[in-house]
Structure formats: C-alpha cells, structure tokens
Design an enzyme around this catalytic site. Sequence first.
Site, PDB file in Angstrom:
ATOM      1  N   ILE A 154       0.841  -1.202   0.000  1.00 42.07           N
ATOM      2  CA  ILE A 154       0.000   0.000   0.000  1.00 42.07           C
ATOM      3  C   ILE A 154       0.874   1.251   0.000  1.00 42.07           C
ATOM      4  CG2 ILE A 154      -1.744   1.291   1.311  1.00 42.07           C
ATOM      5  CD1 ILE A 154      -2.833  -1.470   2.222  1.00 42.07           C
ATOM      6  N   ASP A 173      11.313   2.710   6.245  1.00 41.85           N
ATOM      7  CA  ASP A 173      10.936   1.291   6.282  1.00 41.85           C
ATOM      8  C   ASP A 173      12.239   0.505   6.359  1.00 41.85           C
ATOM      9  OD1 ASP A 173      10.287  -1.379   5.609  1.00 41.85           O
ATOM     10  OD2 ASP A 173       8.570  -0.751   4.402  1.00 41.85           O
ATOM     11  N   THR A 205       2.160   0.415   7.888  1.00 43.46           N
ATOM     12  CA  THR A 205       2.843  -0.775   8.422  1.00 43.46           C
ATOM     13  C   THR A 205       1.808  -1.675   9.086  1.00 43.46           C
ATOM     14  OG1 THR A 205       3.144   0.062  10.658  1.00 43.46           O
ATOM     15  CG2 THR A 205       4.826   0.677   9.037  1.00 43.46           C
ATOM     16  N   CYS A 232      -4.321   4.950   7.711  1.00 42.51           N
ATOM     17  CA  CYS A 232      -5.283   4.000   7.134  1.00 42.51           C
ATOM     18  C   CYS A 232      -4.715   2.591   7.289  1.00 42.51           C
ATOM     19  CB  CYS A 232      -5.518   4.283   5.653  1.00 42.51           C
ATOM     20  SG  CYS A 232      -6.397   5.808   5.358  1.00 42.51           S
ATOM     21  N   ALA A 233      -3.815   2.397   8.258  1.00 42.75           N
ATOM     22  CA  ALA A 233      -3.195   1.078   8.413  1.00 42.75           C
ATOM     23  C   ALA A 233      -3.817   0.342   9.599  1.00 42.75           C
ATOM     24  CB  ALA A 233      -1.690   1.222   8.571  1.00 42.75           C
ATOM     25  N   GLU A 263     -11.660  -0.783  18.202  1.00 41.07           N
ATOM     26  CA  GLU A 263     -12.737  -0.716  17.205  1.00 41.07           C
ATOM     27  C   GLU A 263     -13.837  -1.701  17.574  1.00 41.07           C
ATOM     28  OE1 GLU A 263     -11.262  -1.141  13.189  1.00 41.07           O
ATOM     29  OE2 GLU A 263      -9.807   0.455  13.451  1.00 41.07           O
ATOM     30  N   HIS A 281     -13.118   2.623   9.502  1.00 37.29           N
ATOM     31  CA  HIS A 281     -12.347   1.514   8.898  1.00 37.29           C
ATOM     32  C   HIS A 281     -12.903   1.164   7.503  1.00 37.29           C
ATOM     33  CE1 HIS A 281      -9.636  -2.112  10.074  1.00 37.29           C
ATOM     34  NE2 HIS A 281      -9.624  -1.952   8.768  1.00 37.29           N
ATOM     35  N   LEU A 282     -12.894   2.214   6.665  1.00 37.19           N
ATOM     36  CA  LEU A 282     -13.457   2.049   5.316  1.00 37.19           C
ATOM     37  C   LEU A 282     -12.385   1.872   4.252  1.00 37.19           C
ATOM     38  CD1 LEU A 282     -16.268   4.796   5.141  1.00 37.19           C
ATOM     39  CD2 LEU A 282     -16.508   2.342   5.569  1.00 37.19           C
ATOM     40  N   ALA A 284     -10.775  -0.426   2.911  1.00 44.29           N
ATOM     41  CA  ALA A 284     -10.917  -1.465   1.882  1.00 44.29           C
ATOM     42  C   ALA A 284     -12.313  -1.493   1.274  1.00 44.29           C
ATOM     43  CB  ALA A 284     -10.617  -2.825   2.504  1.00 44.29           C
TER      44      ALA A 284
HETATM   45  N1  LIG Z   1      -7.748   0.580   6.545  1.00 43.45           N
HETATM   46  C1  LIG Z   1      -7.952  -0.535   5.903  1.00 43.45           C
HETATM   47  O1  LIG Z   1      -9.082  -0.901   5.636  1.00 43.45           O
HETATM   48  C2  LIG Z   1      -6.793  -1.361   5.458  1.00 43.45           C
HETATM   49  C3  LIG Z   1      -6.890  -2.080   4.260  1.00 43.45           C
HETATM   50  C4  LIG Z   1      -5.818  -2.858   3.859  1.00 43.45           C
HETATM   51  C5  LIG Z   1      -4.678  -2.912   4.633  1.00 43.45           C
HETATM   52  N2  LIG Z   1      -4.622  -2.223   5.793  1.00 43.45           N
HETATM   53  C6  LIG Z   1      -3.423  -2.240   6.619  1.00 43.45           C
HETATM   54  O2  LIG Z   1      -2.409  -1.493   5.953  1.00 43.45           O
HETATM   55  C7  LIG Z   1      -1.130  -1.908   6.418  1.00 43.45           C
HETATM   56  C8  LIG Z   1      -0.167  -2.060   5.265  1.00 43.45           C
HETATM   57  O3  LIG Z   1      -0.595  -3.059   4.391  1.00 43.45           O
HETATM   58  P1  LIG Z   1       0.339  -3.527   3.179  1.00 43.45           P
HETATM   59  O4  LIG Z   1      -0.476  -4.412   2.335  1.00 43.45           O
HETATM   60  O5  LIG Z   1       1.011  -2.380   2.566  1.00 43.45           O
HETATM   61  O6  LIG Z   1       1.396  -4.402   3.968  1.00 43.45           O
HETATM   62  P2  LIG Z   1       2.845  -4.818   3.461  1.00 43.45           P
HETATM   63  O7  LIG Z   1       3.236  -5.963   4.297  1.00 43.45           O
HETATM   64  O8  LIG Z   1       2.910  -4.923   2.006  1.00 43.45           O
HETATM   65  O9  LIG Z   1       3.728  -3.569   3.881  1.00 43.45           O
HETATM   66  C9  LIG Z   1       4.037  -3.273   5.216  1.00 43.45           C
HETATM   67  C10 LIG Z   1       5.360  -2.548   5.211  1.00 43.45           C
HETATM   68  O10 LIG Z   1       5.660  -2.158   6.541  1.00 43.45           O
HETATM   69  C11 LIG Z   1       7.040  -2.280   6.698  1.00 43.45           C
HETATM   70  N3  LIG Z   1       7.416  -2.330   8.101  1.00 43.45           N
HETATM   71  C12 LIG Z   1       7.394  -3.398   8.931  1.00 43.45           C
HETATM   72  N4  LIG Z   1       7.868  -3.049  10.131  1.00 43.45           N
HETATM   73  C13 LIG Z   1       8.176  -1.733  10.056  1.00 43.45           C
HETATM   74  C14 LIG Z   1       8.698  -0.813  10.987  1.00 43.45           C
HETATM   75  N5  LIG Z   1       9.001  -1.173  12.228  1.00 43.45           N
HETATM   76  N6  LIG Z   1       8.871   0.457  10.579  1.00 43.45           N
HETATM   77  C15 LIG Z   1       8.577   0.840   9.314  1.00 43.45           C
HETATM   78  N7  LIG Z   1       8.093  -0.007   8.388  1.00 43.45           N
HETATM   79  C16 LIG Z   1       7.890  -1.271   8.761  1.00 43.45           C
HETATM   80  C17 LIG Z   1       7.380  -3.561   5.958  1.00 43.45           C
HETATM   81  O11 LIG Z   1       8.744  -3.628   5.645  1.00 43.45           O
HETATM   82  C18 LIG Z   1       6.514  -3.445   4.742  1.00 43.45           C
HETATM   83  O12 LIG Z   1       7.198  -2.844   3.673  1.00 43.45           O
HETATM   84  C19 LIG Z   1      -1.415  -3.182   7.201  1.00 43.45           C
HETATM   85  O13 LIG Z   1      -1.432  -2.865   8.568  1.00 43.45           O
HETATM   86  C20 LIG Z   1      -2.794  -3.593   6.780  1.00 43.45           C
HETATM   87  O14 LIG Z   1      -3.450  -4.357   7.744  1.00 43.45           O
HETATM   88  C21 LIG Z   1      -5.657  -1.432   6.210  1.00 43.45           C
HETATM   89  O1  LIG Z   2      -6.476  -5.335   6.603  1.00 43.53           O
HETATM   90  C1  LIG Z   2      -7.379  -5.119   5.804  1.00 43.53           C
HETATM   91  O2  LIG Z   2      -7.523  -5.751   4.746  1.00 43.53           O
HETATM   92  C2  LIG Z   2      -8.291  -4.001   6.096  1.00 43.53           C
HETATM   93  O3  LIG Z   2      -8.164  -3.578   7.404  1.00 43.53           O
HETATM   94  C3  LIG Z   2      -9.700  -4.215   5.672  1.00 43.53           C
HETATM   95  O4  LIG Z   2     -10.516  -4.653   6.719  1.00 43.53           O
HETATM   96  P1  LIG Z   2     -12.048  -5.018   6.418  1.00 43.53           P
HETATM   97  O5  LIG Z   2     -12.052  -6.204   5.545  1.00 43.53           O
HETATM   98  O6  LIG Z   2     -12.663  -5.308   7.728  1.00 43.53           O
HETATM   99  O7  LIG Z   2     -12.652  -3.840   5.761  1.00 43.53           O
END
Ligand SMILES: NC(=O)c1ccc[n+]([C@@H]2O[C@H](COP(=O)([O-])OP(=O)(O)OC[C@H]3O[C@@H](n4cnc5c(N)ncnc54)[C@H](O)[C@@H]3O)[C@@H](O)[C@H]2O)c1
Ligand SMILES: O=C(O)[C@H](O)COP(=O)(O)O
Length: 529
Positions: A154, A173, A205, A232-233, A263, A281-282, A284
């Site tokens: 992301i 990172d 992260t 948004c993580a 949450e 938490h929107l 996705a």
């Molecule tokens: N809000 C939502 O609905 C939503 C949707 C999808 C994903 N997410 C969240 O977004 C985040 C990122 O997802 P992604 O697919 O990019 O994951 P990813 O694993 O591809 O990337 C995570 C990155 O974080 C880095 N990282 C790990 N430890 C670290 C540290 N201590 N300091 C700095 N960087 C560090 C990793 O090296 C990696 O590059 C996750 O927490 C995921 O759950 C949230």
């Molecule tokens: O980690 C994820 O994929 C997001 O947080 C999305 O969560 P959700 O499926 O509950 O919307």
Amino acid sequence: MTTKPKVLISDKMDPNAARIFEARGCDVDVITGETPEQLIARIGEYDGLAIRSSTKVTKEVLAAAKNLKVIGRAGIGVDNVDIPAASAQGVVVMNTPFGNSITTAEHAIAMIFALARQIPEANARTQAGEWPKNAFMGVEVTGKTLGLIGAGNIGSIVASRALGVKMKVVAFDPFLTPERAVEMGVEKVELDALLERADFITLHTPLTDQTRNILSRENLLKTKNGVRIVNCARGGLIDEDALKDLLVSGHVAGAALDVFKTEPAKDSPLFGAPNFICTPHLGASTTEAQVNVALQVAEQLADYLVNGGVTNALNMPSLSAEEAPKLKPYMKLAEQLGSMVGQLTRDSVPRISIHTEGAAAELNMKPMVAAVLAGFLRVQSDTVNMVNAPYLAKERGLEVREVKTEREGDYHTLIRVSVKTESGERSVAGTLFNNVEPRLVELFGIKVEAELAGHMMYIVNEDAPGFIGRIGTLLGENGINIGTFNLGRREAGGEAVLLLSVDSAVPETVLKQACALPGVKLVKALAFA
Ligand SMILES: NC(=O)c1ccc[n+]([C@@H]2O[C@H](COP(=O)([O-])OP(=O)(O)OC[C@H]3O[C@@H](n4cnc5c(N)ncnc54)[C@H](O)[C@@H]3O)[C@@H](O)[C@H]2O)c1
Ligand SMILES: O=C(O)[C@H](O)COP(=O)(O)O
C-alpha cells in the site's frame, strides 16, 4: 460418498464468495454478526472459516473449532486471528495480500486531500446553511513532502500517487532496499529525519511490537509544526491521547484516521478535536476491492479444502494448485519416511536432515520438509500436521537441515531422511514408482523395497535358514495374516531386516514371542496412515 467440506462466512462479504465455494464443491453458510459465544457454539462443524476484520478468531474460538483446517481473511490484516494458536492447532491461515491495496492507498490519498482542504467540515457547515467561505484556508500538496512510514504494497501505491500530484516522498521502512527506493522514486530516510521533514505523514505498516505506538508522544513532538497525519493502516500505531493534545495545541494541523486503537471506536478521545476527521475503517470498502478479496479468499480456501493447494498462507509454505497434484505423492512419501524414522528412533534427536535427489530436487522442498516433520513428530503427538509440525520442531529445539542434489543417483527421484541420534546418524530413503507410488528403498543402510501402509512389523535378525518359516508359523498360529514380506540384509549371514505388512495390529504378547525367536535382535510394530 465423500462429504463436502463445510465453510462458514462469518463477516459481511461480497456474495460472489459464497457462489465460488458452492461451485468448487463446498457447502457454505453465511452467518454474520454473531457474538463470540455464538461463534464458539457453531464453529465445531466447519472445515473452513472466511472472515474480514470483525470476526475475532481467538484461542477460545480455535479450541472449539475441532474440524477447522483453514481460515481465510478476505483482506490483508490478520491481527484479528491468533496465528500462533492456529498454527499450534494445525490450522492454515491465509489472507489476500493485494486485493484491496489500491483501494486503501486511494483512501489514504483521499484523506490527504480532505485534510489539505478541510473538506468534511466545509461540507457540513455549508449544508448547515452557513456558507462559511472565509472560515477555511487550505494548503496545496504540490511540492510538499510526504513522509511514508511503511513502504510495502500500500505504501508504494500511495508513493506513486503522491508523486503523481507532485509531492516529494521520503520513506522510513527498515526493510526497504535502496534499489527499491530508487525504483519507487522515494528517498529512504530514518524515522527521525522523516518526522523532521514531512508536511504530511501516512502510515502503512502492520501493527507489530516494533510499530506499536510508532507515533508516540515523543515522536509526535519531533514532527514539523503544522504537520498533517493520516492513518489507514492499523489503530495502535499512534498515541491517540497525544495526537489529540497536539491537535488542540495546533502543532498538528490535521489528522485523518480510518483505524482506531479500539474498534468499533464509539468514544475516542479524538472525537471533536480540531481538524480531526475520520472514517469507520473504510480503507478497503470499495466495490472493486470487496469483489477482489471475496473472489480470492473463496478460491484460496476452496483450493486448499478440495485440492490441497496453498496460496498466501501466513503459517505454511505455499503450494500452487498446479504443484499440488505433482507434490502429493512426494508429500505422502516424505510423511511415511518421517514416520518410519520417528517410530524406529528411541533416542532423542537433535537434528533431522531431509535430502532430495534427482526429480524430487527440482520441486518445492518446503511442503516435503513439513510432511517429513509431521510424520516424524506424530509419534509424539497425534495432533501434528504439516502446518504445526515446523513450529513444533522449532519449539522442541529440533534442527532441520535441507539438502538438494539435482543429479540422479540409483533412482530417478529420491527422498532421504536422516536423524542424528546418540548412537550415530541413521537414515531411510524412498522413491516413487511410476512417479506416484511411494516405496521405501533403504532402511538404515540396508536395501529393501517396501510399501509403507497399514499395520507392519519391523524385525532385525541374524540372517539364518529357517527364520522366515518360524515367524510365519508364529503369526499364523495367532491368527495374523501376512500381506507382504520385504527382506533386506547387509551381507549373506549378516544382519537382516524384515518388514512385514499384516492385516491387523500385532498384540504385545505376539511381539514378545517374536522377539524370543532364535537370532531375533529387535521386533517393533509400526503403523502407517
Ligand atoms: N484501513 C484498511 O481498511 C486497510 C486495508 C488494507 C490494509 N490495511 C493495513 O495497511 C497496512 C499495510 O498493508 P500492506 O499491504 O502495505 O502491507 P505490506 O506488508 O505490504 O507492507 C508493510 C510494510 O511495513 C514495513 N514495516 C514493517 N515493520 C516496520 C517498521 N518497524 N517500521 C517501518 N516499516 C515497517 C514492511 O517492511 C513493509 O514494507 C497493514 O497494517 C494492513 O493491515 C488497512
Ligand atoms: O487489513 C485489511 O484488509 C483491512 O483492514 C480491511 O478490513 P475489512 O475487511 O474489515 O474492511
């Protein structure tokens, strides 16, 4: 007739998921919004569980999930699943790591613009009839520095979009290589430099012990005056109380959160803080992302339950649907060899080595290693399977070595399993006849040729005339029917091994009588799946 695998979808998911499960030969129930107690009462009947982030798969849920083989997260974050408990129980945990990344990155970008131009508040006050044209003064994002914490899937999409709107991007990172940073067009920096330089900070992260509270009060105080922050993580990456104080003081000019420490967030300290905006938490939640993750999770789970294919598992080596049929007989052979060694080794084993030779060496070795370990450790615990075996081996301090020799030896394909014991190194080896039928071909240095199946007897004796007759008579007198006889010896008159397959379990009394026969050194009953 084989029964169909049963899957529960316990969170709101695109209806395509249920359709795919059915089309792939699974029975599926969609029951969402249940309490933990209701889930615990129900989960025992399911082989697969498909979830998003609402269902919490705790130790208690797993303890009740007696038939569960696989959990599939339609999304990325799996912090709602107790992965160590799932692994210990042999349950595969999968996610869909890419299906919602673009959507989530777009949400982060939307948050940046919403903060820069205070869109939510301007909208609310305009619709309230105020026409507050003079109340708002935004900032341009062009030329501003975006500080990216986490540059994975992301984070890198956010970077590309931010570069597209002419921002500069700096990234912290620890796992980002300099080459990848160049490829992404970002500057790799340390966290302190990012905090000092960024006009906007976005977090991408996972929540781990290293990232928890990464924007602590101390770190927030190191940020540039007027910084704007987007998360948004995962909730828990930011100290929410400190963020509120800094929004009130004006040091932080705006913050946009899609995720909260707790949450659903019903009474966050941040609610009502100046220049604070949020979404529930929107990240996705787009049609495209939800179709993607629902299709993927259903394909992955069904593939595992029906064909044994493993994709995007977090606690098991991957095994594609194309590889699965090819590897299946190898995994059976590997498990049998591990089991043979486990059943025949009484000493403690500090090290186990798995050596593949010829055609076997060209294949994905991880599943074979997991199968050997499962077979080997099953003597110690009957809940061991390919998922939890590598974890158990590690927990028990068993060193696992893997060796590959692509050159063919006596056989076109071979797996050798060796263990280091107090009395030295001991090894067994097996091949596949016609590429599908597992056969033991070497047992502790003696050539044999045996199918390992059902009840068996392993006898070590001095090679002397009349022995086969005597053992045959003994078993016959006790009503035990012999299926196959497999003999091997070091040299004529030397030590010989006899592997017998028998139609029923051999009672302890018969094993003792066999042990008392002239020239017999060791008798052991074996059992194979
Ligand atoms: N809000 C939502 O609905 C939503 C949707 C999808 C994903 N997410 C969240 O977004 C985040 C990122 O997802 P992604 O697919 O990019 O994951 P990813 O694993 O591809 O990337 C995570 C990155 O974080 C880095 N990282 C790990 N430890 C670290 C540290 N201590 N300091 C700095 N960087 C560090 C990793 O090296 C990696 O590059 C996750 O927490 C995921 O759950 C949230
Ligand atoms: O980690 C994820 O994929 C997001 O947080 C999305 O969560 P959700 O499926 O509950 O919307």
